[in-house]
Design a protein around this motif. Structure first.
Motif, short mmCIF file in Angstrom:
data_model
loop_
_atom_site.label_atom_id
_atom_site.label_comp_id
_atom_site.label_asym_id
_atom_site.label_seq_id
_atom_site.Cartn_x
_atom_site.Cartn_y
_atom_site.Cartn_z
N ALA A 31 3.93 5.88 8.45
CA ALA A 31 4.51 4.64 7.90
C ALA A 31 4.32 4.60 6.38
O ALA A 31 3.54 3.80 5.87
N PRO A 32 5.00 5.46 5.64
CA PRO A 32 4.79 5.52 4.19
C PRO A 32 5.07 4.18 3.49
O PRO A 32 4.47 3.89 2.46
N GLU A 33 5.93 3.36 4.08
CA GLU A 33 6.23 2.05 3.49
C GLU A 33 5.04 1.09 3.55
O GLU A 33 4.99 0.09 2.84
N ALA A 34 4.03 1.41 4.35
CA ALA A 34 2.85 0.55 4.47
C ALA A 34 1.82 0.80 3.37
O ALA A 34 0.95 -0.04 3.14
N PRO A 37 1.95 -1.96 0.14
CA PRO A 37 1.34 -3.26 0.42
C PRO A 37 -0.17 -3.16 0.67
O PRO A 37 -0.93 -4.05 0.26
N LEU A 38 -0.59 -2.09 1.28
CA LEU A 38 -2.02 -1.90 1.53
C LEU A 38 -2.77 -1.78 0.20
O LEU A 38 -3.83 -2.38 0.01
N MET A 39 -2.22 -1.03 -0.74
CA MET A 39 -2.87 -0.86 -2.05
C MET A 39 -2.90 -2.17 -2.83
O MET A 39 -3.84 -2.43 -3.57
N GLN A 40 -1.89 -3.02 -2.66
CA GLN A 40 -1.86 -4.31 -3.34
C GLN A 40 -3.02 -5.20 -2.92
O GLN A 40 -3.46 -6.06 -3.68
N HIS A 41 -3.52 -5.01 -1.70
CA HIS A 41 -4.61 -5.83 -1.17
C HIS A 41 -5.94 -5.09 -1.13
O HIS A 41 -6.89 -5.58 -0.52
#
Length: 95
Positions: A31-34, A37-41
């Motif tokens: 899921a490369p699109e995940a 958003p994971l890095m943003q948090h």
């Protein structure tokens, strides 16, 4: 303890660090699109030897991946030395 927002690091450097944790290469592939958003948090936390990350009875909504070093898990309270019940190794998760 020092906390640094993950997005302050160059992406290639951060991914080189995170690829040492088994979950990240699998997540990046499935899921490369995940990843963004994971890095943003995400934040990188640097703790000194002997410093507590979490204490018994404290609430912490964070989920941690140990990137380097080894953490001691003990039954210590403010008024007792406690006993060592285990260790968390680099690449393992806790929280």
């Amino acid at each position: 303890m020092q906390s640094i927002q993950a997005t302050r690091f160059p992406t290639e450097k951060l991914m080189a660090i995170l690829n040492g944790i088994a979950l990240f290469p699998m997540l990046e592939k499935a899921a490369p699109e995940a990843i963004e958003p994971l890095m943003q948090h995400s934040r990188l936390v640097v703790a000194e030897p002997g410093e507590h990350i979490m204490r018994r009875g404290e609430f912490d909504s964070s989920f941690y991946f140990l990137l380097k070093g080894k953490l001691q898990v003990s039954t210590q309270t403010d008024d007792s030395a406690g006993k060592i019940v285990g260790y968390i190794q680099a690449g393992e998760m806790f929280g």
